[in-house]
Design an enzyme around this catalytic site. Structure first.
Site, PDB file in Angstrom:
ATOM      1  N   LYS A  54       0.828  -1.199   0.000  1.00 24.66           N
ATOM      2  CA  LYS A  54       0.000   0.000   0.000  1.00 24.66           C
ATOM      3  C   LYS A  54       0.870   1.260   0.000  1.00 24.66           C
ATOM      4  CE  LYS A  54      -3.773  -2.550   2.087  1.00 24.66           C
ATOM      5  NZ  LYS A  54      -4.463  -3.031   3.303  1.00 24.66           N
ATOM      6  N   GLN A  98      -4.249  -1.998   9.664  1.00 25.98           N
ATOM      7  CA  GLN A  98      -4.221  -3.287   8.963  1.00 25.98           C
ATOM      8  C   GLN A  98      -4.851  -4.369   9.836  1.00 25.98           C
ATOM      9  OE1 GLN A  98      -3.032  -3.743   5.709  1.00 25.98           O
ATOM     10  NE2 GLN A  98      -3.897  -5.791   5.916  1.00 25.98           N
ATOM     11  N   ASP A 121     -10.704   2.845   4.907  1.00 21.56           N
ATOM     12  CA  ASP A 121     -10.944   1.413   4.715  1.00 21.56           C
ATOM     13  C   ASP A 121     -12.449   1.117   4.726  1.00 21.56           C
ATOM     14  OD1 ASP A 121      -9.150  -0.501   4.059  1.00 21.56           O
ATOM     15  OD2 ASP A 121      -8.722  -1.172   6.088  1.00 21.56           O
TER      16      ASP A 121
END
Lengths: 291, 291
Positions: A54, A98, A121
């Protein structure tokens, strides 16, 4: 019949090119450089690899990434404090924690601690709640489900009135993608491990989203002629060659290619889209922060 | 075949009897009397009737109700302030804002202003978000969808592995009931106005939840022999008799009764359950407040 390939890599590259140009235009106009904070808790190698991918893609499109590495034994309070600091940091427009988090940490509380306007996200419980409700817009769509929909849109697939079957009901893919398909007026069937006569149900699909994580589970004769397949599965299987393994989807690609109208390859289908949508969300977050 | 009637009134009465005993036991143990605040904004007669019904049923089981009537032209701020006052009031364990709100008021913001531990209607966006996510428990389930599930449970209907078809995707019934059925391991198909071949899809249902609000839309020959039908629809239609109208569901009851294994009547099916579940949520809210 040979299915048309939905080239996720090419579509993701195109989206990233669009993002790169928009970032450059922002900066040229004197606006802030979009910033993404990536929070990695613990040393899981797969998570570390995803975060690193990312960051690299951020760099490619001109988004600044801020990396935060925290020990696996961090306390809930300390992790939420870190999130609060990132919420307050004006250089950080998007925050990506994450997942999965190490055991002992309350994932929902951490996700809920993220400022909803920085939740790139799309996993803040409020965002998911809005996704499930007509007339309420999530600030951000979760990246992988949004990537699936974007592949359908850019391939000209009509969702309205289509029979869409979603195989898998995970929090991060199956359930949100089902909600997005309902929003786009598809008739949606959610299948899972307890479903009876899976082949019979899948055979009715005009659109199949396979997100169950079982290698080549869906066979060619489970499919209706002309189905469009988005294969989210990425499963490692052993091979006899020198490399010793390869990646396959949840659908038997070779057999399905003979029946389907369109299909995503694995790898190179949904995978590249996830990061592209994350970058798009980060750009949107920066625009939101402009006010 | 004559379908077995799922007698929602009898089941609701039984639940209310259970609640009444639990309320009495609480009070006998020196705990607080559960309290429900009902907030009515504007003078819509249907809304006023629903609120009045809820208050009467509260009284029957020993729950105190606090009624708040506000003018239709109240400001968003004043309404949220009122909700905040109720959040702070220790005598009030549950807060019900009767929907729909008059035009100009932001429903989502009002619902979100309710303390999630007092959200006995289960419509707080966080509660809905949790409903859509595995491993995350809503504090309260929305009353009508929970009532549908309770009718199935108390009638001994197996949801796991069943093909459940939900007709309608509203925020208050269709979508949450679909999520609850997925949670109980049914294979769920969400149908709506844009669905093609509705009869064909409904014919596959082991369980049909009809929540679309169209009088007797579902015909007898759309149904599989042995289906279980929960009919949420309450539609007023004209009749030739003295009364001039009657209430019917979304399913042609007479025709369906010949094919289905079980069916809810309209009225007397889901309707009585909605208030029963609201009372149950209020009792739960009081227990939560005990700490």
């Amino acid at each position: 019949m040979a299915a048309q390939l939905i080239d996720g890599q090419a579509i993701a590259n195109q989206i990233q090119q669009e993002i790169k140009e928009q970032v450059a235009a922002r900066v040229a106009a004197g606006k802030t450089v979009p910033g993404l904070a990536t929070v990695l808790v613990g040393g899981d190698p797969a998570s570390a690899m995803y975060v690193s991918m990312k960051q690299k893609r951020c760099a490619k499109v001109g988004i600044t990434s801020f990396h935060v590495e925290l020990p696996a034994d961090i306390s809930q309070e300390a992790l939420e404090k870190k999130v609060a600091d990132l919420n307050a940091d004006p250089k950080v427009h998007g925050i990506l924690v994450q997942l999965p988090l190490p055991k002992g940490l309350d994932e929902e509380r951490v996700l809920q601690a993220i400022d909803i306007n920085k939740d790139v996200d799309g996993f803040h419980p409020l965002n998911i709640g809005r996704l499930a409700q007509k007339g309420r817009e999530p600030v951000f769509l979760p990246a992988t489900p949004a990537g699936c929909i974007e592949l359908l849109i850019r391939s000209g697939v009509k969702m309205e009135g289509a029979n869409a079957v979603v195989l898998g009901r995970s929090n991060i893919v199956g359930m949100p993608v089902a909600l997005l398909l309902v929003e786009r007026n598809a008739t949606v069937t959610i299948c899972h491990s307890r479903t009876k006569d899976l082949p019979g149900l899948i055979r009715q699909a005009d659109i199949l989203i396979a997100a169950v994580g079982r290698a080549e589970m869906v066979k060619g004769d489970w499919l209706k002629e002309g189905v469009v397949i988005i294969d989210v599965g990425t499963n490692k299987i052993e091979t006899d060659d020198e490399k010793g393994y390869k990646w396959v989807g949840d659908v038997d690609f070779e057999a399905a290619s003979k029946v389907a109208a369109m299909i995503t390859p694995v790898p190179g289908g949904v995978g590249p889209m996830t990061i592209a949508m994350l970058l798009q969300n980060t750009l949107k977050a920066a625009a939101l922060a402009d006010g």
